[in-house]
Design a protein around this motif. Sequence first.
Motif, PDB file in Angstrom:
ATOM      1  N   ASP A 193      65.937  37.928  51.688  1.00  0.00           N
ATOM      2  CA  ASP A 193      64.828  38.445  52.463  1.00  0.00           C
ATOM      3  C   ASP A 193      64.737  37.614  53.749  1.00  0.00           C
ATOM      4  N   PRO A 194      64.970  38.224  54.900  1.00  0.00           N
ATOM      5  CA  PRO A 194      64.923  37.461  56.165  1.00  0.00           C
ATOM      6  C   PRO A 194      63.608  36.722  56.377  1.00  0.00           C
ATOM      7  N   LYS A 195      62.523  37.201  55.740  1.00  0.00           N
ATOM      8  CA  LYS A 195      61.226  36.550  55.919  1.00  0.00           C
ATOM      9  C   LYS A 195      61.198  35.144  55.324  1.00  0.00           C
ATOM     10  N   ASP A 196      62.093  34.863  54.357  1.00  0.00           N
ATOM     11  CA  ASP A 196      62.131  33.537  53.725  1.00  0.00           C
ATOM     12  C   ASP A 196      62.943  32.524  54.536  1.00  0.00           C
ATOM     13  N   GLU A 197      63.766  33.040  55.418  1.00  0.00           N
ATOM     14  CA  GLU A 197      64.814  32.213  56.015  1.00  0.00           C
ATOM     15  C   GLU A 197      64.270  31.016  56.790  1.00  0.00           C
ATOM     16  N   GLY A 226      71.728  35.114  50.165  1.00  0.00           N
ATOM     17  CA  GLY A 226      72.354  35.877  51.240  1.00  0.00           C
ATOM     18  C   GLY A 226      73.182  35.010  52.170  1.00  0.00           C
ATOM     19  N   SER A 227      74.311  35.531  52.608  1.00  0.00           N
ATOM     20  CA  SER A 227      75.149  34.810  53.566  1.00  0.00           C
ATOM     21  C   SER A 227      74.412  34.484  54.859  1.00  0.00           C
ATOM     22  N   PRO A 228      73.544  35.378  55.372  1.00  0.00           N
ATOM     23  CA  PRO A 228      72.798  35.015  56.593  1.00  0.00           C
ATOM     24  C   PRO A 228      71.940  33.759  56.407  1.00  0.00           C
ATOM     25  N   GLU A 229      71.376  33.580  55.214  1.00  0.00           N
ATOM     26  CA  GLU A 229      70.585  32.370  54.960  1.00  0.00           C
ATOM     27  C   GLU A 229      71.475  31.134  55.008  1.00  0.00           C
ATOM     28  N   ILE A 230      72.633  31.203  54.364  1.00  0.00           N
ATOM     29  CA  ILE A 230      73.553  30.057  54.375  1.00  0.00           C
ATOM     30  C   ILE A 230      73.979  29.748  55.807  1.00  0.00           C
TER      31      ILE A 230
END
Length: 532
Positions: A193-197, A226-230
């Motif tokens: 979830d992008p909101k957590d990032e 998610g890869s975006p978070e990493i």
Amino acid sequence: MCKTKFQYILWILLIGVSMIACQQAGEPNAKNESEFKALSADTEFDLVIKNGRVMDPETGFDKVANVGVKDGTVGLITEKDISGKRVIDASGHVVAPGFIDYHSHAQEPYGHKLYVRDGVTTPLDLEVGAFPVNDFYEFWEGKSFVNYGTNVAHVGARLEVLDGQEPDGRVLYSPAMGRAMNDGSQFKTKLYDPKDEKTIVDAVEREIKQGALGIAYPIGYYTVVGSPEINAVTALAGKYNLPITTHVRYLAQIPPSGYMGITEMLTIARQNDAPVLFHHVQSNCLGLTGPCLDLIDAARAQGQKVVGEFYPYQYAGTYVDADYNRPGFEQRMGIEASDYVITATGEHLTSKKFDSLRTAAPGTNLLMYTMKEEYIMEAFKRPGTIVGSDGMPWIVEGDEGGFNATFDTPYGAGNGHARGSGTHARILRMVRETKAIPLMEAIGKMTYGPASFLEDHVPQMKRRGRIQEGSAADITIFDPETVTDNATPKIGENSLPSTGIPYVIVNGTVVVDDSKVQNVAAGVAIRNKTIN
């Protein structure tokens, strides 16, 4: 209740040292090597090691010589006669740099005791790390007989943000951490979830500023991330000039595979200009170990700073509810239920027993026989690989919770994976028995190889992993003809110490003295500068 490998790994997030800078109190004369001038042969040294075969993997120095130690530093290496307050006769023995292990989860006195008997002077937890970082260092300050250090745990940030887990100030096992490990924990089940990032990134950055050595991603245990978070978190590694380390996703040799996991993290590391260490490559890649190492070699040839790690055992430590043990593991890993053994009892599983444990006791610790000898030899013989034990905490029968071993716990009383006792001696025995690689190369995989990966980001490592005039006096003395591991998978034999390593010196202090471990505060914090 039996705690899982990952529960332990998470409670270590609560261990802790309030230090202010990289040059910690107790760090001996951290001089720039280029400025160091060797002491004269007529110096009265604190310690002299005579007549040993001195082997330095960085320079290739390999001669019978005498080593003089003064104020925690190697002051002189010479063929001349020298004298000191204490003299060790190393005739017939190799005098090597102290072994460095970047994959150490046995961060308790009993684990350290077994490490130092295995020649390890610097066991660091870089695979999982700690959270909060300061608590880890605070816990060990002034009482460790080995050098100690940690990465910041990405998983700790996820626990804080997604599960609301707040450290309760206790060291070792935290009930709050245990509750966060219940089935359904958001850190390992919530889809990206992008909101957590941003909140996760901020939590990691806060801990980086506490002197973390790098950022740890054991994402093989929470493959939902998610890869975006990493990628967003890894941008911090570029910002602060830190490496990342990873237990990649997918313990499998069919898609999605360990090969895919390595490709993912190579890409993220390259995009953020961050060095990357891949833990236990053969454990994740299995039959694809060769191609996975080829990927790493190709990236290195293209200028990327990357290293692969391995340990020399055909079985790994795990727990029932790990992602990769879900139904279908037979095809993914090429094994059967009978290839799993319950750590605490030695019982081999059946499919029926495995299914019942998934419901009744998903945290049960297991050993799984997944790695063939050819996978291990592929990594052993590959230039550039390094050794990491993945040593786990020791389960002591009768202790509530299990992980309560102390310095005085008898050898053999701890149950777990033998790699926490014998990895480095086993490597030296493999050299003697297989002659697959030269002894100097094997020593390099346990000393200079690890040090060189970290030294551009952690200045203290420039003085370790080598035995040279001006280096820290972390020294391992072993008999190449007799050194051996004694730990086996059998209950009561997991935690038997290595033999043939009679002396180990940490920062100039003899910590293993005629094969007896001295509980003295010889270790220093390996730590980056803290940032206000």
